[in-house]
Scaffold this motif. Structure first.
Motif, PDB file in Angstrom:
ATOM      1  N   ALA A 159      -4.595   1.822  -3.596  1.00 36.68           N
ATOM      2  CA  ALA A 159      -4.357   1.487  -2.182  1.00 36.68           C
ATOM      3  C   ALA A 159      -4.129  -0.010  -2.000  1.00 36.68           C
ATOM      4  CB  ALA A 159      -5.543   1.956  -1.333  1.00 36.68           C
ATOM      5  N   VAL A 160      -4.977  -0.832  -2.642  1.00 37.39           N
ATOM      6  CA  VAL A 160      -4.823  -2.285  -2.550  1.00 37.39           C
ATOM      7  C   VAL A 160      -3.505  -2.720  -3.190  1.00 37.39           C
ATOM      8  CG1 VAL A 160      -5.779  -4.500  -3.278  1.00 37.39           C
ATOM      9  CG2 VAL A 160      -7.310  -2.690  -2.486  1.00 37.39           C
ATOM     10  N   ALA A 161      -3.197  -2.136  -4.357  1.00 39.21           N
ATOM     11  CA  ALA A 161      -1.967  -2.495  -5.056  1.00 39.21           C
ATOM     12  C   ALA A 161      -0.735  -2.084  -4.259  1.00 39.21           C
ATOM     13  CB  ALA A 161      -1.949  -1.843  -6.438  1.00 39.21           C
ATOM     14  N   ALA A 162      -0.807  -0.931  -3.588  1.00 44.59           N
ATOM     15  CA  ALA A 162       0.337  -0.469  -2.791  1.00 44.59           C
ATOM     16  C   ALA A 162       0.614  -1.410  -1.622  1.00 44.59           C
ATOM     17  CB  ALA A 162       0.077   0.948  -2.285  1.00 44.59           C
ATOM     18  N   MET A 163      -0.441  -1.898  -0.978  1.00 47.72           N
ATOM     19  CA  MET A 163      -0.255  -2.863   0.106  1.00 47.72           C
ATOM     20  C   MET A 163       0.408  -4.135  -0.405  1.00 47.72           C
ATOM     21  SD  MET A 163      -3.864  -2.504   2.194  1.00 47.72           S
ATOM     22  CE  MET A 163      -4.445  -0.908   2.774  1.00 47.72           C
ATOM     23  N   ALA A 164      -0.072  -4.624  -1.567  1.00 49.19           N
ATOM     24  CA  ALA A 164       0.516  -5.832  -2.139  1.00 49.19           C
ATOM     25  C   ALA A 164       1.963  -5.587  -2.565  1.00 49.19           C
ATOM     26  CB  ALA A 164      -0.312  -6.292  -3.335  1.00 49.19           C
ATOM     27  N   LEU A 165       2.235  -4.387  -3.089  1.00 49.23           N
ATOM     28  CA  LEU A 165       3.579  -4.064  -3.565  1.00 49.23           C
ATOM     29  C   LEU A 165       4.581  -3.995  -2.422  1.00 49.23           C
ATOM     30  CD1 LEU A 165       5.128  -3.321  -6.174  1.00 49.23           C
ATOM     31  CD2 LEU A 165       4.644  -0.929  -5.662  1.00 49.23           C
ATOM     32  N   THR A 166       4.191  -3.362  -1.325  1.00 46.58           N
ATOM     33  CA  THR A 166       5.115  -3.275  -0.188  1.00 46.58           C
ATOM     34  C   THR A 166       5.388  -4.643   0.420  1.00 46.58           C
ATOM     35  OG1 THR A 166       3.217  -2.786   1.271  1.00 46.58           O
ATOM     36  CG2 THR A 166       4.445  -0.908   0.390  1.00 46.58           C
ATOM     37  N   PHE A 167       4.380  -5.516   0.398  1.00 47.23           N
ATOM     38  CA  PHE A 167       4.602  -6.882   0.880  1.00 47.23           C
ATOM     39  C   PHE A 167       5.548  -7.627  -0.050  1.00 47.23           C
ATOM     40  CE2 PHE A 167       3.502 -11.403   0.924  1.00 47.23           C
ATOM     41  CZ  PHE A 167       3.664 -11.689   2.274  1.00 47.23           C
ATOM     42  N   TRP A 168       5.352  -7.463  -1.358  1.00 47.84           N
ATOM     43  CA  TRP A 168       6.182  -8.144  -2.346  1.00 47.84           C
ATOM     44  C   TRP A 168       7.637  -7.677  -2.256  1.00 47.84           C
ATOM     45  CZ3 TRP A 168       5.584 -12.139  -5.615  1.00 47.84           C
ATOM     46  CH2 TRP A 168       6.514 -12.295  -6.642  1.00 47.84           C
ATOM     47  N   LEU A 169       7.834  -6.364  -2.025  1.00 45.21           N
ATOM     48  CA  LEU A 169       9.178  -5.805  -1.940  1.00 45.21           C
ATOM     49  C   LEU A 169       9.778  -5.955  -0.544  1.00 45.21           C
ATOM     50  CD1 LEU A 169       8.643  -2.503  -3.980  1.00 45.21           C
ATOM     51  CD2 LEU A 169       9.793  -4.582  -4.759  1.00 45.21           C
ATOM     52  N   ARG A 170       9.028  -6.602   0.334  1.00 49.26           N
ATOM     53  CA  ARG A 170       9.455  -6.756   1.725  1.00 49.26           C
ATOM     54  C   ARG A 170       9.711  -5.395   2.375  1.00 49.26           C
ATOM     55  NH1 ARG A 170       7.641 -10.955   0.601  1.00 49.26           N
ATOM     56  NH2 ARG A 170       8.471 -13.037   1.007  1.00 49.26           N
ATOM     57  N   GLY A 171       8.870  -4.423   1.973  1.00 47.58           N
ATOM     58  CA  GLY A 171       9.023  -3.079   2.553  1.00 47.58           C
ATOM     59  C   GLY A 171       8.250  -2.965   3.847  1.00 47.58           C
ATOM     60  N   PHE A 172       8.642  -3.766   4.841  1.00 47.09           N
ATOM     61  CA  PHE A 172       7.882  -3.800   6.091  1.00 47.09           C
ATOM     62  C   PHE A 172       8.054  -2.528   6.914  1.00 47.09           C
ATOM     63  CE2 PHE A 172       8.924  -8.349   5.172  1.00 47.09           C
ATOM     64  CZ  PHE A 172       7.642  -8.702   4.777  1.00 47.09           C
ATOM     65  N   ALA A 173       9.068  -1.704   6.557  1.00 41.99           N
ATOM     66  CA  ALA A 173       9.243  -0.426   7.253  1.00 41.99           C
ATOM     67  C   ALA A 173       8.247   0.621   6.749  1.00 41.99           C
ATOM     68  CB  ALA A 173      10.678   0.081   7.073  1.00 41.99           C
ATOM     69  N   PHE A 174       7.529   0.293   5.643  1.00 43.72           N
ATOM     70  CA  PHE A 174       6.498   1.210   5.141  1.00 43.72           C
ATOM     71  C   PHE A 174       5.340   1.149   6.130  1.00 43.72           C
ATOM     72  CE2 PHE A 174       4.990   3.069   0.940  1.00 43.72           C
ATOM     73  CZ  PHE A 174       3.957   3.771   1.514  1.00 43.72           C
ATOM     74  N   PRO A 175       5.067   2.226   6.880  1.00 42.45           N
ATOM     75  CA  PRO A 175       4.058   2.171   7.951  1.00 42.45           C
ATOM     76  C   PRO A 175       2.665   1.823   7.436  1.00 42.45           C
ATOM     77  CG  PRO A 175       5.379   4.163   8.109  1.00 42.45           C
ATOM     78  CD  PRO A 175       5.697   3.550   6.775  1.00 42.45           C
ATOM     79  N   ARG A 176       2.028   0.881   8.081  1.00 34.43           N
ATOM     80  CA  ARG A 176       0.658   0.522   7.706  1.00 34.43           C
ATOM     81  C   ARG A 176      -0.297   1.676   7.997  1.00 34.43           C
ATOM     82  NH1 ARG A 176       3.603  -2.146   5.577  1.00 34.43           N
ATOM     83  NH2 ARG A 176       3.807  -4.403   5.508  1.00 34.43           N
ATOM     84  N   SER A 177       0.027   2.482   8.993  1.00 33.32           N
ATOM     85  CA  SER A 177      -0.817   3.645   9.305  1.00 33.32           C
ATOM     86  C   SER A 177      -0.822   4.633   8.138  1.00 33.32           C
ATOM     87  CB  SER A 177      -0.312   4.337  10.570  1.00 33.32           C
ATOM     88  OG  SER A 177       1.060   4.684  10.444  1.00 33.32           O
ATOM     89  N   VAL A 178       0.322   4.777   7.455  1.00 30.57           N
ATOM     90  CA  VAL A 178       0.397   5.661   6.288  1.00 30.57           C
ATOM     91  C   VAL A 178      -0.440   5.097   5.140  1.00 30.57           C
ATOM     92  CG1 VAL A 178       1.952   6.578   4.507  1.00 30.57           C
ATOM     93  CG2 VAL A 178       2.628   6.644   6.907  1.00 30.57           C
TER      94      VAL A 178
END
Length: 475
Positions: free
Chosen positions: A91-110
């Motif tokens: 979970a922590v790594a996924a948050m860091a990964l989406t930030f690194w990939l600039r995947g801001f459309a990845f919902p934080r609620s998900v």
């Protein structure tokens, strides 16, 4: 069916990894369904697909580092704690990964909804697979070979395992090795104690290989030193080269750099927790908040270790140095909690910054016990070839009650196989150990039923008829 599953044993780690990945990715999919009521917005789903390969790789990396793809005989709860730690890490790594990939459309609620779902899916999958492994690998007949006194100590470990993994059929003393071939058809595996002579060990291993029986060897120093040995030659003579067990200077520099960085960050992040621990100790028990004690460290030099006080003031004034028991009355109520969660060790981050200790290494012992252990175990001084650590391989795999000899085996294996990756692996594996709390418990009294079973096995009172696999011992 069981024979077919045994043929698939080499594929089990791959099946485990596939199930873990499906559990993690399935958790994200179900979180999307819940969040968007079954209708997946293309831009949000595309951001997930972009991060999917990275999440899968991180899942396998974290789960593998936690030892979740190795066979475990120690029950389901350690597997469950490690799996839940892995889900949190993903979970922590996924948050860091989406930030690194600039995947801001990845919902934080998900990202927040997914971990509880993943935890449920992974737990169900791991529970199923653990019972499957238990059915396939377990229920094996075990023959113990070695002197009765030493065999009794090792039997205490075997009988602590969950029922169903092994059934001890007989203990063969060195003088009874002539009966080994007669007993091999009646068993699935042989456990060899470390004090057995090199010649007898070779004979037992050779007989087991010929009979296609599994062998468990409890290693001594000689066995551990051979782990990293390399084959070379002198002219046409093949020789095994055993290299120095000490860390090289690049390894020492790398280890020290990691110690300083991680300990510094750790002290900053742990400051609020340490303040609460200090307040709880001050309010509930008279005496100082911190406790210092002399310990033996690198190259046998002594230093003062820092800890939160977990016992009453002047606990050893009347008794002298005494190891803590499981229900030791000297331990305060707050101290019991601090010991179970290992929070009492947090001040040792200052020892790491000072250079007295490392993050990972053999735990430092008191000089009184070092002299005692060194007189009983000739190879004990080898553990002082590296700095003592906050945690170590013996703390990850052992318990508070693990014998000094067994802890030394883990420590020597760590020194022999040191790498930065191994340090990171041990640090990560320490988390589920802390969550369990068993490793911090004091010495407990032996179970009378277990003592009776060990005595009977060592004295041959529960032996079955050789070759008759229908008769079983009580364990």
């Amino acid at each position: 069916m069981k024979k077919f599953l045994r043929l698939l044993k080499p594929l089990f780690p791959w099946l485990l990894a596939l199930g873990d990945a499906l559990g993690v990715l399935g958790g994200y999919y179900l979180a999307f369904i819940l969040r968007f009521a079954g209708v997946l917005p293309p831009e949000n789903w595309q951001a997930f697909l972009q991060a999917l390969p990275g999440i899968g790789a991180v899942t396998w990396g974290i789960f593998g580092t936690l030892g979740l793809y190795q066979r475990s005989y120690n029950g389901f709860m350690p597997v469950l704690r490690a799996a839940l730690t892995g889900v949190a890490g993903v979970a922590v790594a996924a948050m860091a990964l989406t930030f690194w990939l600039r995947g801001f459309a990845f919902p934080r609620s998900v990202l927040l909804l997914a971990p509880p779902i993943q935890a449920g899916l992974i737990c169900l999958w791991r529970c199923f697979f653990w019972h499957l492994e238990h059915r396939i690998y377990g229920r094996r007949e075990l023959l113990v070979v070695g002197p009765p006194e030493e065999a009794a100590e090792i039997l205490g470990k075997v009988l602590e395992l969950p029922r169903g993994w092994f059934r001890v059929r007989r203990v063969l003393a060195p003088g009874e090795l002539g009966e080994l071939k007669k007993w091999l058809p009646a068993v699935d595996a042989v456990l060899v104690v470390p004090s057995l002579s090199r010649e007898d060990k070779a004979g037992v291993v050779g007989a087991c290989l010929k009979a296609r029986r599994e062998v468990f060897l409890v290693p001594d120093l000689y066995d551990i030193l051979l782990i990293r040995a390399s084959l070379t030659q002198l002219d046409d003579l093949p020789v095994v080269e055993v290299q120095d067990i000490r860390l090289t200077w690049p390894q020492r520099v790398t280890k020290r750099a990691m110690d300083v960085v991680v300990a510094g960050l750790g002290l900053i992040l742990a400051a609020p927790v340490m303040a609460l621990c200090a307040l709880a100790i001050a309010v509930t028990s008279p005496g100082p908040v911190f406790y210092t004690q002399e310990r033996t460290g690198f190259r046998g030099k002594t230093f003062r270790v820092y800890k939160f006080r977990t016992m009453i003031q002047d606990a050893e004034k009347q008794t002298g140095p005494v190891l803590a028991g499981e229900k030791d009355p000297r331990i305060t109520p707050v101290g019991r909690i601090l010991r179970a969660t290992r929070l009492d060790e947090l001040p040792q981050l200052f020892n790491v910054l000072k250079g007295d200790m490392s993050l990972v290494g053999p735990r430092p012992e008191r000089p009184f016990f070092v002299k005692q252990f060194a007189s009983e175990i000739p190879d004990y001084h080898y553990r002082h070839l590296v700095k003592p650590g906050l945690t170590g391989l013996a703390q990850v795999n052992g318990k508070y009650t693990t014998s000094a000899a067994d802890k030394l085996r883990y420590d020597l294996y760590y020194i022999r196989n040191y790498s930065l990756l191994l340090d990171l692996k041990i640090l990560l594996q320490t988390i589920p150990v802390i969550l369990g709390g068993e490793a911090a418990r004091g010495q407990s009294e032996a179970d009378p039923e277990k003592r009776a079973a060990i005595h009977a096995l060592v004295n041959g009172q529960q032996e079955a008829t050789p070759g008759n696999r229908g008769q079983q011992s009580a364990w």
